[in-house]
Design a protein around this motif. Structure first.
Motif, short mmCIF file in Angstrom:
data_model
loop_
_atom_site.label_atom_id
_atom_site.label_comp_id
_atom_site.label_asym_id
_atom_site.label_seq_id
_atom_site.Cartn_x
_atom_site.Cartn_y
_atom_site.Cartn_z
N GLN A 3 0.83 -1.20 0.00
CA GLN A 3 0.00 0.00 0.00
C GLN A 3 0.87 1.26 0.00
O GLN A 3 0.62 2.18 -0.77
CB GLN A 3 -0.93 0.01 1.21
N GLU A 4 1.88 1.29 0.83
CA GLU A 4 2.78 2.46 0.91
C GLU A 4 3.50 2.67 -0.42
O GLU A 4 3.75 3.81 -0.82
CB GLU A 4 3.79 2.29 2.04
N GLN A 5 3.85 1.61 -1.10
CA GLN A 5 4.53 1.71 -2.39
C GLN A 5 3.62 2.40 -3.41
O GLN A 5 4.07 3.31 -4.12
CB GLN A 5 4.92 0.33 -2.87
N PHE A 6 2.36 2.01 -3.48
CA PHE A 6 1.45 2.62 -4.43
C PHE A 6 1.14 4.07 -4.06
O PHE A 6 0.95 4.91 -4.94
CB PHE A 6 0.16 1.80 -4.55
N ILE A 7 1.10 4.37 -2.78
CA ILE A 7 0.91 5.75 -2.35
C ILE A 7 2.10 6.60 -2.79
O ILE A 7 1.93 7.72 -3.27
CB ILE A 7 0.69 5.83 -0.82
N GLY A 8 3.29 6.06 -2.66
CA GLY A 8 4.49 6.76 -3.12
C GLY A 8 4.48 7.00 -4.62
O GLY A 8 4.86 8.08 -5.10
N PHE A 9 4.04 6.00 -5.38
CA PHE A 9 3.92 6.16 -6.83
C PHE A 9 2.95 7.28 -7.17
O PHE A 9 3.22 8.11 -8.04
CB PHE A 9 3.43 4.87 -7.49
N ALA A 10 1.82 7.31 -6.48
CA ALA A 10 0.80 8.32 -6.74
C ALA A 10 1.32 9.72 -6.43
O ALA A 10 1.08 10.66 -7.20
CB ALA A 10 -0.45 8.03 -5.92
N ILE A 11 2.05 9.86 -5.35
CA ILE A 11 2.61 11.16 -4.98
C ILE A 11 3.61 11.63 -6.02
O ILE A 11 3.60 12.79 -6.45
CB ILE A 11 3.24 11.10 -3.57
N ALA A 12 4.48 10.73 -6.46
CA ALA A 12 5.49 11.08 -7.46
C ALA A 12 4.84 11.49 -8.78
O ALA A 12 5.26 12.46 -9.42
CB ALA A 12 6.45 9.92 -7.68
N LYS A 13 3.81 10.77 -9.19
CA LYS A 13 3.15 11.10 -10.46
C LYS A 13 2.39 12.41 -10.36
O LYS A 13 2.34 13.18 -11.33
CB LYS A 13 2.21 9.95 -10.86
N THR A 14 1.82 12.70 -9.20
CA THR A 14 1.13 13.97 -9.02
C THR A 14 2.12 15.13 -9.08
O THR A 14 1.85 16.16 -9.70
CB THR A 14 0.37 13.98 -7.68
N LYS A 15 3.29 14.97 -8.48
CA LYS A 15 4.32 16.01 -8.54
C LYS A 15 4.78 16.22 -9.97
O LYS A 15 5.00 17.35 -10.41
CB LYS A 15 5.51 15.64 -7.65
N ARG A 16 4.94 15.13 -10.72
CA ARG A 16 5.34 15.22 -12.12
C ARG A 16 4.29 15.96 -12.94
O ARG A 16 4.62 16.79 -13.79
CB ARG A 16 5.57 13.81 -12.68
#
Length: 68
Positions: free
Chosen positions: A37-50
């Motif tokens: 779950q934390e991994q997918f949350i991290g992916f989502a945060i990175a993509k939102t920043k991008r």
């Protein structure tokens, strides 16, 4: 090879990143109480920043060239 991107292209790319981030958030919600779950949350945060960065570049109104 050079890729030319206009501001409308950057906005389209940002929209795709936001949609993908939303998909990652839904995936994280489905995997509640797992270690992934934390991994997918991290992916989502990175993509939102991008996506935010691409939107900021699009606001400049310039043409960008990407050279791989």
């Amino acid at each position: 090879m050079r890729i030319r991107l206009k501001s409308c292209d950057l906005l389209d790319l940002a929209r795709l990143y936001r949609n993908d981030a939303a998909s990652d958030r839904r995936q994280a919600e489905a995997m509640s109480r797992t270690t992934q779950q934390e991994q997918f949350i991290g992916f989502a945060i990175a993509k939102t920043k991008r996506a935010e960065k691409l939107e900021a570049l699009a606001r400049l109104g310039e043409e960008f060239v990407i050279v791989p």
